[in-house]
Design a protein around this motif. Structure first.
Motif, short mmCIF file in Angstrom:
data_model
loop_
_atom_site.label_atom_id
_atom_site.label_comp_id
_atom_site.label_asym_id
_atom_site.label_seq_id
_atom_site.Cartn_x
_atom_site.Cartn_y
_atom_site.Cartn_z
N ALA A 145 0.46 -1.35 0.09
CA ALA A 145 -0.16 0.18 0.07
C ALA A 145 0.78 1.41 0.06
N ALA A 146 1.99 1.00 1.06
CA ALA A 146 2.61 2.33 1.16
C ALA A 146 3.78 2.76 -0.65
N ASN A 147 4.19 1.36 -1.42
CA ASN A 147 4.42 1.28 -2.34
C ASN A 147 3.70 1.86 -3.33
N HIS A 148 2.37 1.62 -3.37
CA HIS A 148 0.95 2.13 -4.19
C HIS A 148 1.25 3.72 -4.37
N ILE A 149 0.93 4.12 -3.26
CA ILE A 149 0.92 5.46 -2.69
C ILE A 149 1.76 6.45 -3.14
N ALA A 150 3.41 6.24 -3.11
CA ALA A 150 4.45 6.39 -3.80
C ALA A 150 4.25 6.88 -5.40
N THR A 151 3.88 5.79 -5.89
CA THR A 151 3.55 5.68 -7.04
C THR A 151 2.61 6.57 -7.62
N LEU A 152 1.59 6.56 -6.86
CA LEU A 152 0.79 7.74 -7.10
C LEU A 152 1.26 9.13 -6.94
N LEU A 153 2.07 9.58 -6.27
CA LEU A 153 2.63 10.88 -6.02
C LEU A 153 3.59 10.44 -7.16
N GLY A 154 4.17 10.36 -8.14
CA GLY A 154 5.62 9.85 -8.97
C GLY A 154 6.14 10.35 -8.31
N VAL A 155 6.95 8.94 -7.17
CA VAL A 155 7.99 9.03 -6.94
C VAL A 155 8.68 8.05 -6.48
N PRO A 156 9.48 7.40 -7.03
CA PRO A 156 9.68 5.37 -6.78
C PRO A 156 9.18 5.12 -5.40
N ALA A 157 8.41 4.23 -5.77
CA ALA A 157 7.94 3.19 -5.10
C ALA A 157 8.73 2.99 -3.36
N SER A 158 8.60 2.57 -2.05
CA SER A 158 9.38 2.79 -0.63
C SER A 158 9.94 4.01 -0.50
N THR A 159 9.50 4.50 -1.11
CA THR A 159 9.89 6.87 -0.56
C THR A 159 8.79 7.10 0.13
N ILE A 160 8.06 6.57 0.33
CA ILE A 160 6.79 6.70 1.31
C ILE A 160 6.82 6.21 2.39
N THR A 161 6.91 4.64 2.13
CA THR A 161 6.96 3.86 3.71
C THR A 161 7.79 4.40 4.82
N GLY A 162 9.28 5.16 5.26
CA GLY A 162 9.52 5.51 6.09
C GLY A 162 8.68 6.27 6.96
N SER A 163 8.02 7.54 6.11
CA SER A 163 7.31 8.14 6.60
C SER A 163 5.54 7.88 6.88
N LEU A 164 5.35 6.68 7.18
CA LEU A 164 4.04 6.07 7.24
C LEU A 164 4.53 5.20 8.28
N THR A 165 5.37 4.56 8.76
CA THR A 165 6.54 3.43 9.78
C THR A 165 5.82 4.33 10.59
N LYS A 166 5.65 5.24 11.35
CA LYS A 166 5.64 5.52 12.08
C LYS A 166 4.27 5.03 13.29
N GLY A 167 3.00 5.31 11.89
CA GLY A 167 1.17 4.74 12.21
C GLY A 167 0.46 5.90 12.82
N ALA A 168 -0.59 5.10 12.64
CA ALA A 168 -2.06 6.56 13.25
C ALA A 168 -2.61 5.70 12.85
#
Length: 473
Positions: free
Chosen positions: A243-266
């Protein structure tokens, strides 16, 4: 005299001018006064409503705005506007005069013994310079280019609406992917909580076994439940990363770029207020796919006039002027030529091809009308389905919260009873399974409820024009 009587009405018709083909009329569809589970109150224009902000999730809001100008699908749709704007220029250029200029220079000569014997000269040569200009103007008496320009403008408007369609798809995909990522994080947290609970049960069972009140079978059964929970964790972690990788693709950046910022959780996203659905008639104004389908219908209707114009005579005014300067061994001279006059093209026999093209254009317009009608009906269905799901899934979430509370209390009682010897380990294991299943079912229901909220807002066209370019006038 008979020829004059025939030519005079035709000349008057040509000079008066007309536009052939049907004029576009806004299509109509029979729609109910209201949706089945809402009041007959218009919601107005919802295309500028940032509905995702109702989740009150700052990280989600940041992601949405970050991708507004970076999503590759939206950027492709924006680029198609550029092509459609060029088509408008091309369509209008045909009705304007065309002027061309040309220039040329040539040199020629001859060498040979024959020339020396007859004239006493070794060679002869000549040079010439040519320049000219030509102009032509196809008189659009029957509105061929006017209809073509009308079709191009309608296609341009459809291109703008297609951008908003892409924006809605982006919003739906991004917010749903974020909901999925938070669900997997919640499911992981619940599974680890269940794992901790089952390890406590395993510890309790070992203590009771040491006291002689439990068997090795009891211990093995609890160990199996612990290992099953451990086996479930990798799949949930995979779901989160995907799911995080797909979010990165939707934002036009490489996969896993967003994963670190989401790891903290909410916390799992939950909508904080309800959606004003409005009435079915609102969809025609707010849904960009419906507007795009209507613009394509308008373009197809105008194309009928383009095809019908080919059935009638066409007149082209043309003229040219040219100047030539010649240089030879003997003399130098200038030559100027010009021409001007109209030309008439009258279709007489073409094997029925021109009429067949009109029928093709009419059929394509009818297909576009049916496509528009189908788009409207599908939009109504999507709103009805999303609204029904949102209401029912809200009831499911409320019921599952109570189920979780009941099973957690049951688990506490089962452990106390097992510790006191009044029940067996099977009662505790059943209670453990029930609690784990109910917690995960609640998390899944919350995810589905949030996705229903997304689907409903997308179905009514919410937020489609936020950040969109202004349409052509």
């Amino acid at each position: 005299m008979r020829f004059a009587r025939t030519l005079l009405p035709l000349s008057m018709l040509l000079l008066s001018g007309c536009v052939v083909g049907p004029d576009y009329a806004t299509p109509e569809a029979a729609l109910p006064a209201k949706f089945s589970e809402s009041k007959a109150v218009s919601a107005g224009k919802v295309t500028l409503n940032p509905w995702w902000e109702s989740f009150r999730d700052r990280r989600l809001n940041d992601l949405v705005h970050q991708g507004m100008g970076e999503n590759l699908t939206v950027l492709q749709a924006l680029e198609r506007i550029t092509a459609a704007e060029a088509d408008v220029i091309i369509a209008g250029a045909g009705a304007l005069p065309s002027i061309n200029a040309s220039a040329a220079a040539t040199a020629s000569g001859q060498d040979g013994s024959y020339l020396r014997r007859t004239s006493g000269r070794d060679s002869s040569s000549s040079k010439s310079l040519n320049a000219g200009a030509s102009a032509s103007w196809l008189l659009d008496f029957f509105g061929q280019y006017q209809r073509a320009k009308e079709a191009a403008h309608a296609s341009l408007d459809a291109a703008y609406d297609d951008v908003n369609v892409a924006r809605l798809a982006y919003l739906s995909d991004l917010v749903s992917s974020y909901i999925n990522a938070r669900y997997y994080q919640e499911a992981l947290a619940l599974s680890r909580k269940n794992l901790e609970s089952r390890r406590e049960t395993l510890k309790l069972t070992n203590e009771i076994k040491e006291a002689g009140a439990a068997s090795s079978l009891d211990v093995l059964q609890v160990e199996g439940l612990v290992n099953q929970t451990l086996a479930d964790l990798p799949g949930l972690e995979t779901g989160f990363h995907q799911a995080a990788n797909h979010i990165a693709t939707l934002l036009g950046v490489p996969a896993s770029t967003i994963t670190g910022s989401l790891t903290k959780g909410a916390a799992q996203p939950m909508p904080r207020y309800s959606t004003k659905v409005g009435i079915p008639a609102d969809l025609i104004r707010n849904r960009p796919d419906i507007r795009a389908a209507e613009r394509r219908l308008q373009a197809a209707t105008a194309s009928i006039g383009v095809a019908e114009a080919d059935l009638y005579p066409s007149i082209e005014l043309g003229g040219s002027i040219g100047a030539t300067r010649n240089f030879t061994n003997a003399a130098t001279g200038n030559l100027t030529s010009w021409s001007f006059g109209p030309s008439l093209v009258l279709p007489i026999f073409n094997g029925g091809a021109l009429k067949a093209r009109v029928e093709v254009a009419r059929s394509q317009a009818e297909q576009q009308y049916l496509a528009w009608k189908q788009t409207v009906l599908q939009a109504v269905e999507e709103v009805e389905n999303a609204q029904t799901a949102l209401i029912r899934d809200g009831q499911t979430v409320a019921a599952l919260r109570k189920v979780v509370q009941s099973y957690e209390q049951t688990l506490n009682l089962a452990r106390e009873s097992y510790r006191g010897g009044a029940s067996t380990i099977l009662d505790v294991l059943d209670a453990e399974r029930n609690v784990a299943t109910a917690r995960l079912s609640l998390a899944a229901a919350i995810r589905q409820l949030a996705r229903d909220y997304v689907a409903l807002n997308v179905a009514i066209g919410g937020g489609a024009e936020i950040g969109a370019p202004a349409a052509s006038q």
